[in-house]
Design an enzyme around this catalytic site. Structure first.
Site, mmCIF file in Angstrom:
data_model
loop_
_atom_site.group_PDB
_atom_site.id
_atom_site.type_symbol
_atom_site.label_atom_id
_atom_site.label_comp_id
_atom_site.label_asym_id
_atom_site.label_seq_id
_atom_site.Cartn_x
_atom_site.Cartn_y
_atom_site.Cartn_z
ATOM 1 N N HIS A 101 78.619 28.246 52.022
ATOM 2 C CA HIS A 101 78.316 29.365 51.147
ATOM 3 C C HIS A 101 77.163 30.231 51.643
ATOM 4 O O HIS A 101 76.952 31.333 51.123
ATOM 5 C CB HIS A 101 78.037 28.876 49.721
ATOM 6 C CG HIS A 101 78.696 29.722 48.686
ATOM 7 N ND1 HIS A 101 79.012 29.280 47.425
ATOM 8 C CD2 HIS A 101 79.108 31.014 48.717
ATOM 9 C CE1 HIS A 101 79.589 30.246 46.737
ATOM 10 N NE2 HIS A 101 79.656 31.317 47.498
ATOM 11 N N ASP A 128 81.332 28.620 41.142
ATOM 12 C CA ASP A 128 80.622 27.595 41.902
ATOM 13 C C ASP A 128 80.056 26.566 40.935
ATOM 14 O O ASP A 128 79.763 26.885 39.777
ATOM 15 C CB ASP A 128 79.479 28.266 42.671
ATOM 16 C CG ASP A 128 78.926 27.448 43.822
ATOM 17 O OD1 ASP A 128 78.921 26.210 43.721
ATOM 18 O OD2 ASP A 128 78.469 28.049 44.807
ATOM 19 N N HIS A 130 77.190 25.333 41.674
ATOM 20 C CA HIS A 130 75.755 25.506 41.910
ATOM 21 C C HIS A 130 75.360 26.968 41.776
ATOM 22 O O HIS A 130 76.138 27.872 42.097
ATOM 23 C CB HIS A 130 75.395 25.023 43.321
ATOM 24 C CG HIS A 130 75.832 23.624 43.612
ATOM 25 N ND1 HIS A 130 77.087 23.324 44.093
ATOM 26 C CD2 HIS A 130 75.193 22.434 43.455
ATOM 27 C CE1 HIS A 130 77.198 22.012 44.249
ATOM 28 N NE2 HIS A 130 76.063 21.446 43.867
ATOM 29 N N ASP A 132 72.840 28.454 43.465
ATOM 30 C CA ASP A 132 72.502 28.971 44.801
ATOM 31 C C ASP A 132 71.453 30.084 44.752
ATOM 32 O O ASP A 132 71.534 31.066 45.489
ATOM 33 C CB ASP A 132 73.765 29.448 45.528
ATOM 34 C CG ASP A 132 74.697 28.299 45.873
ATOM 35 O OD1 ASP A 132 74.226 27.143 45.905
ATOM 36 O OD2 ASP A 132 75.902 28.551 46.088
ATOM 37 N N HIS A 145 72.772 27.053 52.330
ATOM 38 C CA HIS A 145 73.905 27.373 51.461
ATOM 39 C C HIS A 145 73.503 27.365 49.983
ATOM 40 O O HIS A 145 74.291 27.771 49.129
ATOM 41 C CB HIS A 145 75.101 26.456 51.721
ATOM 42 C CG HIS A 145 74.948 25.040 51.249
ATOM 43 N ND1 HIS A 145 76.028 24.194 51.071
ATOM 44 C CD2 HIS A 145 73.855 24.306 50.915
ATOM 45 C CE1 HIS A 145 75.598 23.014 50.654
ATOM 46 N NE2 HIS A 145 74.278 23.062 50.559
ATOM 47 N N ASP A 231 83.829 29.027 45.581
ATOM 48 C CA ASP A 231 83.453 27.774 46.228
ATOM 49 C C ASP A 231 84.435 26.695 45.795
ATOM 50 O O ASP A 231 84.789 26.607 44.615
ATOM 51 C CB ASP A 231 82.027 27.414 45.789
ATOM 52 C CG ASP A 231 81.426 26.236 46.552
ATOM 53 O OD1 ASP A 231 82.113 25.214 46.715
ATOM 54 O OD2 ASP A 231 80.248 26.335 46.939
ATOM 55 N N ASP A 233 83.913 23.720 45.220
ATOM 56 C CA ASP A 233 83.376 22.827 44.200
ATOM 57 C C ASP A 233 83.333 23.447 42.800
ATOM 58 O O ASP A 233 82.935 22.798 41.839
ATOM 59 C CB ASP A 233 82.014 22.261 44.598
ATOM 60 C CG ASP A 233 80.875 23.273 44.591
ATOM 61 O OD1 ASP A 233 80.984 24.320 43.933
ATOM 62 O OD2 ASP A 233 79.852 23.013 45.253
ATOM 63 N N GLU A 276 83.125 26.732 51.525
ATOM 64 C CA GLU A 276 82.787 25.303 51.404
ATOM 65 C C GLU A 276 83.978 24.360 51.551
ATOM 66 O O GLU A 276 83.886 23.183 51.212
ATOM 67 C CB GLU A 276 82.039 25.006 50.095
ATOM 68 C CG GLU A 276 80.675 25.676 49.997
ATOM 69 C CD GLU A 276 79.590 25.022 50.858
ATOM 70 O OE1 GLU A 276 79.863 23.976 51.473
ATOM 71 O OE2 GLU A 276 78.470 25.569 50.897
#
Length: 311
Positions: A101, A128, A130, A132, A145, A231, A233, A276
């Protein structure tokens, strides 16, 4: 993007140095093997594969103790900033095949320059687990990332990665959906800067359709361009295991497709990151295929258009 024929530029970014583990550099190849190009062509779009970026590390930058692999990540950011801007400026839809990412430092920055040329605001939909929004000062790991949102919002100017004075994204124009893992200092940063966060509790309580209606309405009212950064995830790891940062409790198959279908109907999306994907951790290409299916939904395919297959 809502047009029947969009000219899509596939830009491979085999970056793994931002993630702290190996494998994401194989993501662009896995997405191609999963048929991202043929799937989009079958939907009536024109697809040009620009190949993979292979930038030389940015030796003009000094190593940083809390920004791991800065020279490599910065080189990709610079190359993507240029490639994405050039594609968008020429009327093509940049579709970035990642790669971790950290690549969004460059892809979003390139789109911010394009949006500035048009005199329109750039919005970012960050799908995502996260947020970030770290910088070297706040990151527990130093892995870059976890820093791209702070970077393209101008809150991580710790090194001259891109030109000073470049167009930035207003943090209030960032919508993060599916969030379920945020560092303590990072939580304070996103609150202070007004990032719009819809974590998985919000998804459970409000519903994905309501959230997306609100986001789309706000972008349309501002006559904005929209960059989507997806992403792996974001999805529940049972659905898409091919990622190095799995967090339980992610989006379902239908929630993810609903987002893409609603975005397709909106006609607002101007660029897309797929990031990712780590094929080394995947289950026989399962995650890559799901990313391709979600991309197909964004570009006009509906679930009911697909033939039913027996198990």
């Amino acid at each position: 993007m809502a047009d029947n024929n969009t000219h899509i530029a596939l830009i491979g970014a085999p970056l793994e140095e931002g993630s702290g583990r190996r494998g994401a550099s194989m993501g662009p190849t896995a997405l191609r093997i999963a048929g991202v190009d043929s799937t989009l062509r079958d939907l009536g779009h024109t697809v040009t594969d620009e190949g993979d970026l292979r930038p030389v590390p940015a030796r003009d930058l000094a190593n940083h103790p809390k920004a791991n692999n800065l020279q490599v990540v910065a080189a990709f950011a610079r190359a993507l900033d240029t490639a994405v801007y050039d594609a968008a400026h020429s009327g093509r839809f940049p579709l970035i095949l990642g790669g971790d990412h950290a690549l969004s430092m460059g892809s979003v920055s390139g789109m911010a320059r394009h949006a500035a040329d048009l005199g329109r605001p750039l919005f970012v939909l960050w799908l995502d687990a996260h947020a970030d929004f770290n910088s070297p000062a706040s990151s527990p790991s130093g892995n870059m990332h976890g820093m791209p949102v702070a970077f393209f919002c101008g809150e991580a100017e710790f090194a001259p990665i891109l030109e000073a004075g470049r167009p930035l994204v207003d943090p209030k124009n960032v919508f993060q959906v599916g969030i379920r893992s945020v560092d303590a200092r990072e939580r304070e940063e996103i609150s202070e800067h007004g990032v719009n966060v819809f974590d998985m509790r919000a998804v459970d309580e409000i519903g994905m359709a309501h959230i997306m209606h609100d986001i789309i309405a706000r972008i349309r009212a501002a006559n904005g361009l929209l960059h989507v950064s997806l992403d792996v995830d974001f999805l529940d790891p049972d659905l898409a295991p091919g990622v190095g940062t799995t967090v339980p409790g992610g989006a379902t198959f239908r929630e993810a497709h609903l987002i893409m279908e609603m975005l397709c109907d909106s006609g607002l999306v101007s660029s897309l990151d797929l990031v990712e994907l780590n094929p080394f951790l995947d289950d026989r290409g399962k995650s890559a295929r799901i990313l391709v299916e979600l991309t197909a939904s964004l570009f006009g395919r509906r679930i009911l258009d697909r033939p039913t297959r027996s198990a």
